[in-house]
Design an enzyme around this catalytic site. Structure first.
Site, PDB file in Angstrom:
ATOM      1  N   LYS A 182    -127.951 -47.543 -42.407  1.00 40.03           N
ATOM      2  CA  LYS A 182    -127.296 -46.661 -41.379  1.00 40.03           C
ATOM      3  C   LYS A 182    -128.289 -45.751 -41.312  1.00 40.03           C
ATOM      4  O   LYS A 182    -128.244 -44.698 -42.544  1.00 40.03           O
ATOM      5  CB  LYS A 182    -126.259 -45.869 -41.305  1.00 40.03           C
ATOM      6  CG  LYS A 182    -125.115 -47.654 -41.564  1.00 40.03           C
ATOM      7  CD  LYS A 182    -124.155 -47.742 -40.825  1.00 40.03           C
ATOM      8  CE  LYS A 182    -123.265 -49.056 -41.066  1.00 40.03           C
ATOM      9  NZ  LYS A 182    -122.425 -49.884 -39.478  1.00 40.03           N
ATOM     10  N   ASP A 235    -114.249 -56.429 -49.512  1.00 43.65           N
ATOM     11  CA  ASP A 235    -114.543 -56.789 -48.359  1.00 43.65           C
ATOM     12  C   ASP A 235    -115.758 -55.083 -47.844  1.00 43.65           C
ATOM     13  O   ASP A 235    -116.450 -54.973 -47.450  1.00 43.65           O
ATOM     14  CB  ASP A 235    -113.928 -57.232 -46.649  1.00 43.65           C
ATOM     15  CG  ASP A 235    -114.866 -57.510 -45.553  1.00 43.65           C
ATOM     16  OD1 ASP A 235    -116.296 -58.248 -45.835  1.00 43.65           O
ATOM     17  OD2 ASP A 235    -114.617 -56.728 -44.520  1.00 43.65           O
ATOM     18  N   HIS A 240    -118.990 -50.986 -49.622  1.00 46.71           N
ATOM     19  CA  HIS A 240    -119.484 -50.204 -48.485  1.00 46.71           C
ATOM     20  C   HIS A 240    -119.097 -48.627 -47.817  1.00 46.71           C
ATOM     21  O   HIS A 240    -119.469 -47.750 -48.388  1.00 46.71           O
ATOM     22  CB  HIS A 240    -119.269 -50.330 -46.672  1.00 46.71           C
ATOM     23  CG  HIS A 240    -119.587 -51.587 -46.522  1.00 46.71           C
ATOM     24  ND1 HIS A 240    -121.234 -52.018 -46.811  1.00 46.71           N
ATOM     25  CD2 HIS A 240    -119.569 -53.012 -45.467  1.00 46.71           C
ATOM     26  CE1 HIS A 240    -120.936 -53.260 -45.875  1.00 46.71           C
ATOM     27  NE2 HIS A 240    -120.228 -53.946 -45.646  1.00 46.71           N
TER      28      HIS A 240
HETATM   29  C1  BG6 Z   1    -118.958 -56.039 -43.469  1.00 45.29           C
HETATM   30  C2  BG6 Z   1    -118.370 -56.488 -43.993  1.00 45.29           C
HETATM   31  O1  BG6 Z   1    -120.008 -55.806 -44.620  1.00 45.29           O
HETATM   32  O2  BG6 Z   1    -118.288 -55.098 -42.003  1.00 45.29           O
HETATM   33  C3  BG6 Z   1    -116.645 -57.070 -42.470  1.00 45.29           C
HETATM   34  O3  BG6 Z   1    -118.019 -58.243 -43.650  1.00 45.29           O
HETATM   35  C4  BG6 Z   1    -117.132 -55.911 -41.207  1.00 45.29           C
HETATM   36  O4  BG6 Z   1    -115.779 -57.349 -42.583  1.00 45.29           O
HETATM   37  C5  BG6 Z   1    -118.783 -55.004 -41.404  1.00 45.29           C
HETATM   38  O5  BG6 Z   1    -117.126 -55.745 -40.091  1.00 45.29           O
HETATM   39  C6  BG6 Z   1    -118.878 -53.843 -40.660  1.00 45.29           C
HETATM   40  O6  BG6 Z   1    -119.604 -52.960 -40.628  1.00 45.29           O
HETATM   41  P1  BG6 Z   1    -120.278 -52.473 -39.305  1.00 45.29           P
HETATM   42  O7  BG6 Z   1    -121.657 -52.073 -39.293  1.00 45.29           O
HETATM   43  O8  BG6 Z   1    -119.922 -52.847 -37.981  1.00 45.29           O
HETATM   44  O9  BG6 Z   1    -119.515 -51.175 -39.774  1.00 45.29           O
END
Ligand code: BG6
Length: 484
Positions: A182, A235, A240
Site C-alpha cells: 500500500k 487473519d 497486516h
Molecule cells: C485480507 C484478510 O488479508 O485482508 C481479509 O484476509 C481482509 O479478511 C483484507 O478483509 C483487508 O484488506 P484491505 O486491503 O481491503 O484492507
C-alpha cells in the site's frame, strides 16, 4: 504530477490457481493495469495454470471478464485489453500428478525472468515445488510468490518454510503481505527516514502511545469457512497489523535494501512482550433485522472466533519501553478506515495555563481511504481575548498535494508483482519474520482457548464492543474516532 514508470525486464509469470478468486480479482487486473502503464515488456507472458478444462481462448474470455469487473477505469480500453489478453496463455495442469507439466515446460522461457505465483492452498506448495524441479521448469534464478495464510501457527509456518527451502533459496521466495504494497505504508518509511524532523521525537520520551486501527465495513460473508478457523488474530493481527507495527517501531536500517529492512523488523517482533489476558478484547458482530450475525456467516451458532480484536502490547527495547501500542481491527464496523496515530506527550510545562495541557500533537497516517498524513498542531485561536489554544491539522491528503493521479496510482498487487519481476524483496516477508510473528501470536491464541474466552457481541456499524473502549480508558486514553 506524472508518475515515473520504471521499466522491468521481460518475464514469464505462471499463476498456479489461475482460475481462482485471487487471480481473477487481484493478480490479473494488477498485471493488466501495469501493462496499460507500459510496464509489461512486449514479449512478456502470463500463463494461467489450473485444473479446469479450458483452452487458451476460453481462458482469455474468463480473464477478460475478470479484468472488466475488477480492473478499474483502465479496463475500459478495449484495444489495450485485447493486446494484453494476447499475452495470456493457459495450461491445464494436475498439481499432484503428471498431466500438463511437459506442456508448461515448453511454455516457460529460460532466458527471461520467470516467476511462479502459488495462488493455491498451502497443501499444494510441496507438489508444485517438486514438479517445477522434476520437469526442469524452475531454475536457480526463478522466483516463487506465496500468499497468506502462511501457516496457522508456528509449527505449520515452519513446515511451509521447510518445504519451500527444500527447493528454493530464501532469495527466490516472495511471501506477500499486501499491506506492504500500500502506498501510504511505504510512505511511512519515507516520512520517518527521509526527514530529520520526526526521528528525534520517535521514542518513548516523546511518544505517549501509538494506535493502529484497521476497521472494515464488510463482514466475513462467503469466507466464513476459512475465517472461522482463523479469526481476526490470525487473519489480520499476525500479519497486516504486525507489519504496520514493525514499520512504525523499527530502527532506521542503514540502507533501504531487503535484508536491512527485514532485519530491523524481525528485531521489533522479537522484542514484543507477551499480551496479558486483560489487555485483549475480542468481539463478534450481532445480527441486525436485515443482516446476519458473525455466527450466521460462520455457519456455527456456537462459534467463539472473533471478528474484532483490540489489544495493548509493549515493545521491550530502549526506544519503546513505556510507550504502549494499541492495535484494533474488526469487521462490520462503523466505517472503512485504516490509520496509524502517533500520539505525542504533553508539552512539559503549560505556560498558557491549564488549558495548554489538553492539547497534544498527533501524527495520523491514513492508509485508506483518502491516503495521507495529518499532523495536529496547537495554535492560538484567532481574535482578541487572550491566549485560547486550539488544535488544527497540518493536512497532507496525497491526492490534494500531489494531484489526482495518485488516487489512481498502482495498487498494492501491481507494485508487489512488479517488485517480484525486478527481484526486489524489500516489501516481502522473510521466513524468520513470519515465524517470529507466529511465535508471538501463538500464546495469545492459546491463552484465549485455554480461558474458554467468549467474544463480546457488538453492533454492526459500531466501533466494536464497549470493552475495547475500557481497555483505553483504564490507561486514561481513548481511541480515535473511526471515520472515513
Ligand atoms: C485480507 C484478510 O488479508 O485482508 C481479509 O484476509 C481482509 O479478511 C483484507 O478483509 C483487508 O484488506 P484491505 O486491503 O481491503 O484492507
Amino acid at each position: 504530477m506524472v508518475s515515473r514508470v520504471i521499466p522491468v525486464d521481460s518475464f514469464d509469470l505462471v499463476v498456479f490457481g489461475g482460475t481462482g478468486d485471487l487471480a481473477r480479482r487481484k493478480i490479473f487486473p494488477a498485471l493488466y493495469r501495469r501493462y496499460v502503464a507500459c510496464q509489461m515488456p512486449e514479449d512478456s507472458c502470463v500463463i494461467g495454470a489450473a485444473r479446469t478444462d479450458y483452452d487458451t481462448a476460453e481462458y482469455r474470455k474468463v480473464i477478460g471478464d475478470a479484468i472488466r469487473e475488477f480492473g478499474g477505469s483502465a479496463a475500459k480500453e478495449d484495444k489495450k485489453l485485447k493486446e494484453f489478453l494476447a499475452r495470456v496463455h493457459y495450461v491445464k495442469i494436475d498439481a499432484k500428478g503428471s498431466d500438463g507439466w511437459s506442456d508448461l515446460a515448453g511454455m516457460v522461457r529460460k532466458d527471461l525472468v520467470n516467476a511462479f505465483y502459488f495462488s493455491v492452498a498451502p497443501g499444494l506448495f510441496a507438489p508444485l515445488a517438486e514438479r517445477l524441479h522434476e520437469h526442469n521448469i524452475a531454475s536457480q534464478t526463478s522466483r516463487i510468490v506465496v500468499e497468506k495464510p502462511f501457516g496457522r501457527d508456528l509449527d505449520s509456518a515452519k513446515d511451509l518454510n521447510g518445504i519451500l527451502a527444500r527447493h528454493f533459496d530464501e532469495q527466490q521466495i516472495y511471501r506477500i503481505d499486501h499491506y506492504l504494497g500500500k502506498e501510504t505504508v511505504q510512505n511511512l518509511m519515507a516520512v520517518r527516514f527521509g526527514n530529520i524532523l520526526f526521528e528525534p521525537l520517535w521514542n518513548s520520551q516523546y511518544v505517549d502511545h501509538i494506535q493502529i486501527t484497521v476497521a472494515e465495513t464488510v463482514g466475513v460473508g462467503g469466507r466464513g469457512g476459512y475465517y472461522d478457523k482463523s479469526g481476526a488474530m490470525r487473519d489480520m493481527i499476525q500479519n497486516h497489523l504486525m507489519q504496520l507495527l514493525c514499520l512504525i517501531a523499527m530502527e532506521p536500517p542503514s540502507r533501504f535494501d531487503p535484508n536491512g529492512v527485514r532485519d530491523e523488523k524481525v528485531k521489533v517482533i522479537k522484542a514484543l512482550e507477551p499480551v496479558v489476558p486483560h489487555h485483549i478484547v475480542r468481539g463478534q458482530y450481532e445480527a441486525t433485522k436485515t443482516q446476519p450475525s458473525y455466527r450466521d456467516d460462520a455457519g456455527d451458532p456456537k462459534s467463539r472466533t472473533e471478528s474484532f480484536v483490540a489489544l495493548k502490547c509493549n515493545i521491550s527495547n530502549w526506544r519503546w519501553a513505556g510507550t504502549p501500542f494499541y492495535l484494533r481491527t474488526g469487521k462490520k464496523l462503523k466505517a472503512r478506515a485504516s490509520e496509524i496515530a502517533v500520539v505525542f506527550k504533553d508539552a512539559p510545562h503549560a505556560i498558557f495555563g491549564q488549558e495548554a495541557g489538553r492539547h497534544r500533537n498527533i501524527l495520523v497516517i491514513r492508509l485508506q481511504p483518502n491516503e495521507g498524513m495529518t499532523l495536529g498542531v496547537t495554535i492560538k485561536e484567532p481574535g482578541p481575548g487572550g491566549m485560547r489554544l486550539i488544535d488544527v491539522p497540518l493536512d497532507m491528503t496525497f491526492a490534494e498535494a500531489l494531484g489526482p493521479e495518485v488516487a489512481d496510482a498502482a495498487d498494492a498487487y501491481e507494485r508487489l508483482i512488479m517488485d517480484v519481476i525486478r527481484g526486489d524483496q524489500t516489501l516481502f516477508m522473510r521466513g524468520d519474520e513470519v515465524e517470529a510473528a507466529w511465535k508471538w501470536t501463538d500464546p495469545v491464541v492459546q491463552g484465549i482457548t485455554d480461558r474458554h474466552d467468549v467474544p463480546k457481541p457488538y453492533r454492526v456499524g459500531s466501533t466494536g464492543p464497549d470493552d475495547a473502549n475500557l481497555l483505553m480508558k483504564r490507561d486514561g486514553r481513548e481511541w480515535r474516532e473511526i471515520r472515513e
